[in-house]
Design a protein around this motif. Structure first.
Motif, mmCIF file in Angstrom:
data_model
loop_
_atom_site.group_PDB
_atom_site.id
_atom_site.type_symbol
_atom_site.label_atom_id
_atom_site.label_comp_id
_atom_site.label_asym_id
_atom_site.label_seq_id
_atom_site.Cartn_x
_atom_site.Cartn_y
_atom_site.Cartn_z
ATOM 1 N N UNK A 85 0.829 -1.206 0.000
ATOM 2 C CA UNK A 85 0.000 0.000 0.000
ATOM 3 C C UNK A 85 0.867 1.260 0.000
ATOM 4 N N UNK A 86 1.879 1.269 0.876
ATOM 5 C CA UNK A 86 2.788 2.421 0.939
ATOM 6 C C UNK A 86 3.505 2.601 -0.389
ATOM 7 N N UNK A 87 3.994 1.498 -0.945
ATOM 8 C CA UNK A 87 4.686 1.571 -2.227
ATOM 9 C C UNK A 87 3.780 2.044 -3.351
ATOM 10 N N UNK A 88 2.504 1.630 -3.322
ATOM 11 C CA UNK A 88 1.576 1.991 -4.398
ATOM 12 C C UNK A 88 1.266 3.479 -4.419
ATOM 13 N N UNK A 89 1.211 4.097 -3.235
ATOM 14 C CA UNK A 89 0.967 5.547 -3.171
ATOM 15 C C UNK A 89 2.111 6.293 -3.846
ATOM 16 N N UNK A 90 3.337 5.871 -3.531
ATOM 17 C CA UNK A 90 4.512 6.502 -4.145
ATOM 18 C C UNK A 90 4.535 6.248 -5.647
ATOM 19 N N UNK A 91 4.181 5.013 -6.054
ATOM 20 C CA UNK A 91 4.167 4.683 -7.474
ATOM 21 C C UNK A 91 3.122 5.468 -8.249
ATOM 22 N N UNK A 92 1.941 5.655 -7.652
ATOM 23 C CA UNK A 92 0.871 6.411 -8.310
ATOM 24 C C UNK A 92 1.259 7.881 -8.476
ATOM 25 N N UNK A 93 1.861 8.448 -7.443
ATOM 26 C CA UNK A 93 2.308 9.850 -7.526
ATOM 27 C C UNK A 93 3.392 10.005 -8.584
ATOM 28 N N UNK A 94 4.258 9.020 -8.667
ATOM 29 C CA UNK A 94 5.318 9.041 -9.677
ATOM 30 C C UNK A 94 4.718 8.993 -11.081
ATOM 31 N N UNK A 95 3.700 8.140 -11.257
ATOM 32 C CA UNK A 95 3.055 8.009 -12.567
ATOM 33 C C UNK A 95 2.380 9.312 -12.987
ATOM 34 N N UNK A 96 1.721 9.964 -12.040
ATOM 35 C CA UNK A 96 1.012 11.208 -12.339
ATOM 36 C C UNK A 96 1.977 12.336 -12.700
ATOM 37 N N UNK A 97 3.161 12.316 -12.086
ATOM 38 C CA UNK A 97 4.137 13.378 -12.330
ATOM 39 C C UNK A 97 4.892 13.210 -13.646
ATOM 40 N N UNK A 98 4.784 12.038 -14.256
ATOM 41 C CA UNK A 98 5.540 11.755 -15.473
ATOM 42 C C UNK A 98 4.827 12.306 -16.700
ATOM 43 N N UNK A 99 5.591 12.788 -17.659
ATOM 44 C CA UNK A 99 4.997 13.306 -18.897
ATOM 45 C C UNK A 99 4.380 12.164 -19.693
ATOM 46 N N UNK A 100 3.395 12.496 -20.539
ATOM 47 C CA UNK A 100 2.730 11.478 -21.347
ATOM 48 C C UNK A 100 3.711 10.739 -22.246
ATOM 49 N N UNK A 101 4.606 11.499 -22.885
ATOM 50 C CA UNK A 101 5.550 10.895 -23.828
ATOM 51 C C UNK A 101 6.463 9.893 -23.130
ATOM 52 N N UNK A 102 6.990 10.276 -21.977
ATOM 53 C CA UNK A 102 7.884 9.387 -21.245
ATOM 54 C C UNK A 102 7.141 8.169 -20.714
ATOM 55 N N UNK A 103 5.934 8.393 -20.179
ATOM 56 C CA UNK A 103 5.149 7.273 -19.654
ATOM 57 C C UNK A 103 4.843 6.270 -20.754
ATOM 58 N N UNK A 104 4.483 6.770 -21.932
ATOM 59 C CA UNK A 104 4.149 5.868 -23.039
ATOM 60 C C UNK A 104 5.347 5.011 -23.445
ATOM 61 N N UNK A 105 6.544 5.604 -23.419
ATOM 62 C CA UNK A 105 7.750 4.837 -23.760
ATOM 63 C C UNK A 105 8.017 3.769 -22.704
ATOM 64 N N UNK A 106 7.912 4.181 -21.436
ATOM 65 C CA UNK A 106 8.130 3.227 -20.346
ATOM 66 C C UNK A 106 7.108 2.103 -20.414
ATOM 67 N N UNK A 107 5.842 2.455 -20.659
ATOM 68 C CA UNK A 107 4.777 1.445 -20.752
ATOM 69 C C UNK A 107 5.062 0.459 -21.878
#
Length: 253
Positions: free
Chosen positions: A79-101
């Motif tokens: 749960x603690x890790x997921x909060x940090x992961x979700x915040x990280x995902x939201x802060x990432x640009x669309x272009x970078x997230x799409x490449x990582x995905x």
């Protein structure tokens, strides 16, 4: 039109999840390709996953496979890790997230094909829930939670492999814990996306409805070799969508 597409994709993903696994490898990129910002697609995809987890927990509980204490032990660090992961995902640009995905999709696809969890599952090994093993599992599940909060796609294969390797549990028990822990950390990461305004409720509910129907159809799917064909379908579909997200199709065509 978008609702119809998402509903159909949800049916396919629900079917794939039951027969072979990896439905989010289809739903998340499709939501992005439909025009949703990556963070909104990520948050929207979780509505269906939440519903799916709740239904699965009910099923396992009725069958006598429900471990609340162990679920909480593993669920809290996740749960603690997921909060940090979700915040990280939201802060990432669309272009970078799409490449990582796209890269993650290809990596998970390899896991689906190789099925490394089979290397660790052994009836002869026996279950080991000693204190040191649980501590190790809790540490691993913090990382699992971070990944789940960040992308989530293919998390089931990671959880199965981790629990099989660390604890030696049976596959049925692992699957029961998987859905319970997923619901715990998913609830926290879902709130992060909701409070950030990163959820499309209409498409999310349509996706959830499709998932439910697809899961039902997958449950009665008894054609010989079905799992094999699902894997072939995933290889082709995920490869094409990864190429689209990476922009490789522009180079090739």
């Amino acid at each position: 039109m978008e609702i119809a597409i998402v509903l159909i994709v949800g049916i396919i993903a629900g079917f794939v999840n039951v027969v072979g696994g990896g439905g989010s490898l289809i739903t998340l990129p499709v939501l992005i390709l439909l025009g949703l910002p990556s963070a909104v697609a990520n948050g929207t995809n979780r509505i269906a996953l939440m519903v799916q987890s709740i239904v699965a927990i009910g099923y396992f509980k009725n069958k006598g496979y429900f471990y609340p204490k162990l679920s909480v032990i593993l669920g809290i660090p996740a749960l603690v890790g997921s909060i940090l992961g979700a915040k990280f995902a939201i802060s990432m640009s669309d272009a970078l997230f799409n490449r990582v995905l796209a890269i993650v999709m290809l990596v998970v696809l390899v896991l689906i094909i190789l099925r490394p969890e089979k290397w660790f599952l052994s009836e002869e090994k026996g279950e080991d829930l000693s204190k040191i093993r649980l501590i190790a599992a809790s540490a691993v599940f913090f990382a699992v939670g971070f990944y789940g909060g960040f992308i989530q796609a293919g998390i089931g294969f990671i959880i199965i492999s981790a629990l099989a390797l660390i604890t030696g549990m049976s596959l049925v028990k692992i699957n029961s814990l998987k859905v319970a822990v997923t619901l715990i950390y998913m609830s926290a990461s879902m709130l992060v996306f909701i409070f950030s305004g990163k959820v499309d409720w209409v498409l999310g509910l349509a996706l959830a409805a499709g998932n439910a129907l697809g899961a039902y159809l997958g449950g009665i799917f008894t054609v010989s070799g079905g799992d094999k064909w699902i894997r072939i379908f995933l290889v082709v579909t995920v490869s094409l969508m990864s190429a689209k997200l990476l922009g490789i199709h522009k180079i090739l065509f």
